[in-house]
Design a protein around this motif. Structure first.
Motif, PDB file in Angstrom:
ATOM      1  N   LEU A  82       0.807  -1.218   0.000  1.00 17.00           N
ATOM      2  CA  LEU A  82       0.000   0.000   0.000  1.00 17.00           C
ATOM      3  C   LEU A  82       0.844   1.273   0.000  1.00 17.00           C
ATOM      4  O   LEU A  82       0.336   2.344  -0.312  1.00 17.00           O
ATOM      5  CB  LEU A  82      -0.946   0.009   1.208  1.00 17.00           C
ATOM      6  N   LEU A  83       2.103   1.158   0.368  1.00 14.92           N
ATOM      7  CA  LEU A  83       3.026   2.295   0.313  1.00 14.92           C
ATOM      8  C   LEU A  83       4.263   1.871  -0.465  1.00 14.92           C
ATOM      9  O   LEU A  83       4.677   0.718  -0.377  1.00 14.92           O
ATOM     10  CB  LEU A  83       3.454   2.742   1.727  1.00 14.92           C
ATOM     11  N   ASP A  84       4.831   2.802  -1.220  1.00 16.46           N
ATOM     12  CA  ASP A  84       6.086   2.467  -1.884  1.00 16.46           C
ATOM     13  C   ASP A  84       7.258   2.776  -0.950  1.00 16.46           C
ATOM     14  O   ASP A  84       7.066   3.260   0.170  1.00 16.46           O
ATOM     15  CB  ASP A  84       6.224   3.189  -3.228  1.00 16.46           C
ATOM     16  N   VAL A  85       8.464   2.498  -1.395  1.00 17.67           N
ATOM     17  CA  VAL A  85       9.629   2.568  -0.515  1.00 17.67           C
ATOM     18  C   VAL A  85       9.900   3.997  -0.057  1.00 17.67           C
ATOM     19  O   VAL A  85      10.199   4.241   1.120  1.00 17.67           O
ATOM     20  CB  VAL A  85      10.875   2.001  -1.215  1.00 17.67           C
ATOM     21  N   SER A  86       9.805   4.962  -0.954  1.00 13.18           N
ATOM     22  CA  SER A  86      10.071   6.343  -0.561  1.00 13.18           C
ATOM     23  C   SER A  86       9.027   6.839   0.434  1.00 13.18           C
ATOM     24  O   SER A  86       9.345   7.611   1.354  1.00 13.18           O
ATOM     25  CB  SER A  86      10.109   7.255  -1.795  1.00 13.18           C
ATOM     26  N   GLU A  87       7.771   6.402   0.266  1.00 15.56           N
ATOM     27  CA  GLU A  87       6.725   6.791   1.223  1.00 15.56           C
ATOM     28  C   GLU A  87       6.955   6.137   2.580  1.00 15.56           C
ATOM     29  O   GLU A  87       6.646   6.729   3.624  1.00 15.56           O
ATOM     30  CB  GLU A  87       5.353   6.417   0.664  1.00 15.56           C
ATOM     31  N   LEU A  88       7.501   4.924   2.593  1.00 19.79           N
ATOM     32  CA  LEU A  88       7.849   4.285   3.862  1.00 19.79           C
ATOM     33  C   LEU A  88       8.920   5.095   4.576  1.00 19.79           C
ATOM     34  O   LEU A  88       8.807   5.366   5.776  1.00 19.79           O
ATOM     35  CB  LEU A  88       8.363   2.859   3.618  1.00 19.79           C
ATOM     36  N   PHE A  89       9.965   5.467   3.850  1.00 21.51           N
ATOM     37  CA  PHE A  89      11.008   6.298   4.442  1.00 21.51           C
ATOM     38  C   PHE A  89      10.406   7.579   5.004  1.00 21.51           C
ATOM     39  O   PHE A  89      10.694   7.981   6.143  1.00 21.51           O
ATOM     40  CB  PHE A  89      12.072   6.633   3.397  1.00 21.51           C
ATOM     41  N   ALA A  90       9.561   8.247   4.214  1.00 26.18           N
ATOM     42  CA  ALA A  90       8.965   9.509   4.638  1.00 26.18           C
ATOM     43  C   ALA A  90       8.084   9.323   5.871  1.00 26.18           C
ATOM     44  O   ALA A  90       8.084  10.154   6.786  1.00 26.18           O
ATOM     45  CB  ALA A  90       8.150  10.104   3.484  1.00 26.18           C
ATOM     46  N   ALA A  91       7.329   8.216   5.910  1.00 28.52           N
ATOM     47  CA  ALA A  91       6.450   7.964   7.057  1.00 28.52           C
ATOM     48  C   ALA A  91       7.254   7.681   8.318  1.00 28.52           C
ATOM     49  O   ALA A  91       6.875   8.100   9.422  1.00 28.52           O
ATOM     50  CB  ALA A  91       5.519   6.797   6.751  1.00 28.52           C
ATOM     51  N   ILE A  92       8.374   6.983   8.174  1.00 34.11           N
ATOM     52  CA  ILE A  92       9.208   6.672   9.342  1.00 34.11           C
ATOM     53  C   ILE A  92       9.807   7.950   9.928  1.00 34.11           C
ATOM     54  O   ILE A  92       9.724   8.184  11.141  1.00 34.11           O
ATOM     55  CB  ILE A  92      10.325   5.677   8.971  1.00 34.11           C
ATOM     56  N   VAL A  93      10.395   8.794   9.089  1.00 35.45           N
ATOM     57  CA  VAL A  93      10.985  10.027   9.618  1.00 35.45           C
ATOM     58  C   VAL A  93       9.900  10.956  10.140  1.00 35.45           C
ATOM     59  O   VAL A  93      10.105  11.673  11.134  1.00 35.45           O
ATOM     60  CB  VAL A  93      11.859  10.732   8.559  1.00 35.45           C
ATOM     61  N   GLY A  94       8.722  10.946   9.519  1.00 34.76           N
ATOM     62  CA  GLY A  94       7.623  11.761  10.025  1.00 34.76           C
ATOM     63  C   GLY A  94       7.163  11.312  11.399  1.00 34.76           C
ATOM     64  O   GLY A  94       6.864  12.129  12.278  1.00 34.76           O
ATOM     65  N   SER A  95       7.144   9.985  11.606  1.00 30.24           N
ATOM     66  CA  SER A  95       6.752   9.466  12.924  1.00 30.24           C
ATOM     67  C   SER A  95       7.754   9.857  13.992  1.00 30.24           C
ATOM     68  O   SER A  95       7.394  10.089  15.147  1.00 30.24           O
ATOM     69  CB  SER A  95       6.610   7.942  12.864  1.00 30.24           C
ATOM     70  N   ARG A  96       9.033   9.941  13.621  1.00 32.24           N
ATOM     71  CA  ARG A  96      10.065  10.362  14.584  1.00 32.24           C
ATOM     72  C   ARG A  96       9.912  11.840  14.923  1.00 32.24           C
ATOM     73  O   ARG A  96      10.096  12.235  16.074  1.00 32.24           O
ATOM     74  CB  ARG A  96      11.458  10.114  14.003  1.00 32.24           C
ATOM     75  N   LEU A  97       9.582  12.663  13.935  1.00 30.52           N
ATOM     76  CA  LEU A  97       9.329  14.080  14.198  1.00 30.52           C
ATOM     77  C   LEU A  97       8.116  14.241  15.106  1.00 30.52           C
ATOM     78  O   LEU A  97       8.107  15.068  16.019  1.00 30.52           O
ATOM     79  CB  LEU A  97       9.119  14.831  12.880  1.00 30.52           C
ATOM     80  N   GLY A  98       7.091  13.426  14.872  1.00 33.85           N
ATOM     81  CA  GLY A  98       5.897  13.504  15.713  1.00 33.85           C
ATOM     82  C   GLY A  98       6.122  12.989  17.117  1.00 33.85           C
ATOM     83  O   GLY A  98       5.524  13.473  18.079  1.00 33.85           O
ATOM     84  N   ALA A  99       7.017  12.009  17.250  1.00 36.18           N
ATOM     85  CA  ALA A  99       7.277  11.435  18.575  1.00 36.18           C
ATOM     86  C   ALA A  99       7.869  12.456  19.534  1.00 36.18           C
ATOM     87  O   ALA A  99       7.707  12.344  20.755  1.00 36.18           O
ATOM     88  CB  ALA A  99       8.210  10.229  18.447  1.00 36.18           C
ATOM     89  N   SER A 100       8.563  13.468  18.999  1.00 34.31           N
ATOM     90  CA  SER A 100       9.141  14.489  19.876  1.00 34.31           C
ATOM     91  C   SER A 100       8.057  15.258  20.620  1.00 34.31           C
ATOM     92  O   SER A 100       8.289  15.761  21.721  1.00 34.31           O
ATOM     93  CB  SER A 100      10.002  15.463  19.048  1.00 34.31           C
ATOM     94  N   GLY A 101       6.862  15.338  20.023  1.00 35.97           N
ATOM     95  CA  GLY A 101       5.767  16.034  20.688  1.00 35.97           C
ATOM     96  C   GLY A 101       5.239  15.295  21.891  1.00 35.97           C
ATOM     97  O   GLY A 101       4.605  15.899  22.776  1.00 35.97           O
TER      98      GLY A 101
END
Length: 352
Positions: A82-101
Motif C-alpha cells: 500500500l506504500l512504496d519505498v520512498s513513502e515508507l522512508f517519509a512515514a518513518i521520519v515523520g513518525s520520529r518528528l511527531g514522537a518528539s511532541g
C-alpha cells in the motif's frame, strides 16, 4: 561520593515511580497498537506522496501519542503493497518528528499535577527534545527524499537481508497484552494515563527529599562525558523501545534542575537514534527486506549525524541552547513554536 547516600530513602519511591511510568508507557503503546487497524485506513488515504507521508505520520503520531505505532503501521502498509519505498522512508521520519511532541505532552502532565511553575517551564524538556530531533531528522529527511527522487537507494541492499522469523514475546509484553485484552484499548489507555500521572506524583515526592546540589555532585561527572551520554541514550531507548520513556523519565528531573541543557543534548541525540529499534524489529518479524534496509539506512544516517554533532564539541550544543532560548523567550514565541509543530505537518499533508 556514594550515590546511595545522596539519594537515601527516596530511592525506593523513585524506583516505584519509574516502574509506573514504564508500565504506563508500555500500556499506552499496546493500547494504541490495538487501535492500529483504525490508523491504517487514515494513513493509506491521507498519504498521496512523500511529503504527505511525512506530514500524515507526524500528525497521527501526535494523535495516538506514539510514533512507534505509526512507524510500525507504515512498515506493514509497505509490506502489503500500500506504500512504496520512498513513502515508507517519509512515514518513518515523520513518525520520529511527531514522537518528539509526546515529551511535550508528558511535560503537560507534569504541569497539571504540580503547578508551581509555568507551562513553558514544565514542557521545557519537550521543546529541547523537539529541537534536537529536528536538527537530526530535517537534514536526514531532505537528503533521503532527494536520494529517493534520484533513485531508490535500498535496491542495492535488499537482496542481502536474510529471513529472520522472530517474535517479540516477553513477560512484560504478555502481561500488558492481557490487561489491554481485559480492559479494552480505550480503558487501557485511560489506565495508562493514570499511571503516568501517578508516576509524576511519586517522582515529585521522591525528588523533593533529594538535595539538588549533592545529586549533581554525584551524577554530573558522568553526564559530562558526551560520548558516553550518547551511548546511554541509544542503549536505554533501544532496550525500552520507547523514546517517551527514555526521555520522558527525565522530565521531572530536568524541571527541578537536576540536569542542565548541555548535559542532556548528547543523551537526546542517542535516544533519537535508538528510538527506531522497535521499528526495525517489526520489519524483521515481518521478514520485510525493504523495511529492514529502510530502517537501517535511517538509523545509520541519523547515527552518523549524531556523531558529527558531538564531534563539534560544544558548538552544536550552543546552537541548540540558542534555539531553545528563542523558542521559550516569552509566551508569544512559545505559542508560535508549538503552533508550528502542528501547522508544518498539516502543510506537508496539503501540498502532499
Amino acid at each position: 561520593m556514594d550515590l546511595r547516600r545522596v539519594v537515601g530513602w527516596p530511592l525506593v519511591t523513585a524506583v516505584v515511580a519509574a516502574t509506573c511510568f514504564f508500565l504506563g508507557i508500555r500500556l499506552l503503546s499496546t493500547a494504541t497498537g490495538v487501535l492500529a487497524p483504525g490508523i491504517e485506513p487514515l494513513l493509506g488515504q491521507a498519504i498521496r506522496g512523500d511529503l504527505s507521508a511525512v506530514g500524515t505520520s507526524w500528525l497521527v503520531s501526535y494523535a495516538v501519542l506514539n510514533g512507534s505505532v505509526v512507524a510500525a503501521v507504515s512498515v506493514t502498509l509497505t509490506h502489503s503493497g500500500l506504500l512504496d519505498v520512498s513513502e515508507l522512508f517519509a512515514a518513518i521520519v515523520g513518525s520520529r518528528l511527531g514522537a518528539s511532541g509526546v515529551v511535550i505532552v508528558l511535560g503537560v502532565f507534569e504541569y497539571v499535577q504540580k503547578e508551581s511553575y509555568s507551562l513553558r517551564d514544565a514542557t521545557s524538556l519537550g521543546v529541547l527534545s523537539a529541537i534536537v530531533t529536528f536538527a537530526l531528522f530535517v537534514p536526514v529527511t531532505a537528503g533521503g527524499l532527494l536520494g529517493y527522487w534520484l533513485g531508490d537507494p535500498t535496491t542495492a541492499f535488499v537482496g542481502a537481508v536474510p529471513s529472520f522469523g522472530i517474535g517479540q514475546d516477553g513477560p512484560v509484553t504478555s502481561a500488558v497484552d492481557a490487561l489491554v485484552a481485559l480492559l479494552g484499548p480505550h480503558l487501557g489507555g485511560l489506565v495508562a494515563v493514570a499511571l503516568l500521572f501517578g508516576s509524576f506524583r511519586l517522582f515529585d515526592r521522591a525528588l523533593s527529599a533529594v538535595e539538588t546540589d549533592r545529586f549533581r555532585a554525584a551524577v554530573v561527572p558522568l553526564a559530562r562525558r558526551p560520548w558516553a551520554t550518547v551511548l546511554v541514550g541509544f542503549v536505554l531507548t533501544s532496550v525500552t523501545t520507547s523514546v517517551a520513556f527514555s526521555v520522558g523519565v527525565f522530565v521531572p528531573l530536568y524541571n527541578r534542575d537536576f540536569f542542565e541543557r548541555d548535559e542532556l543534548v548528547p543523551y537526546l541525540l542517542g535516544a533519537n537514534v535508538g528510538t527506531m529499534s522497535d521499528t526495525l524489529l517489526v520489519a524483521v518479524v515481518l521478514d520485510s527486506a525493504v523495511g529492514v534496509v529502510t530502517v537501517v539506512l535511517v538509523m545509520a544516517t541519523t547515527g552518523l549525524l549524531a556523531v558529527l554533532f558531538v564531534a563539534t564539541g560544544g558548538r552544536f550544543t550552543s546552537l541548540v541552547e540558542a534555539a531553545d532560548e528563542a523558542a521559550r523567550r516569552d509566551p508569544r514565541t512559545y505559542a508560535w513554536f508549538v503552533a508550528g509543530l502542528v501547522l508544518l505537518p498539516a502543510l506537508l499533508v496539503l501540498v502532499g
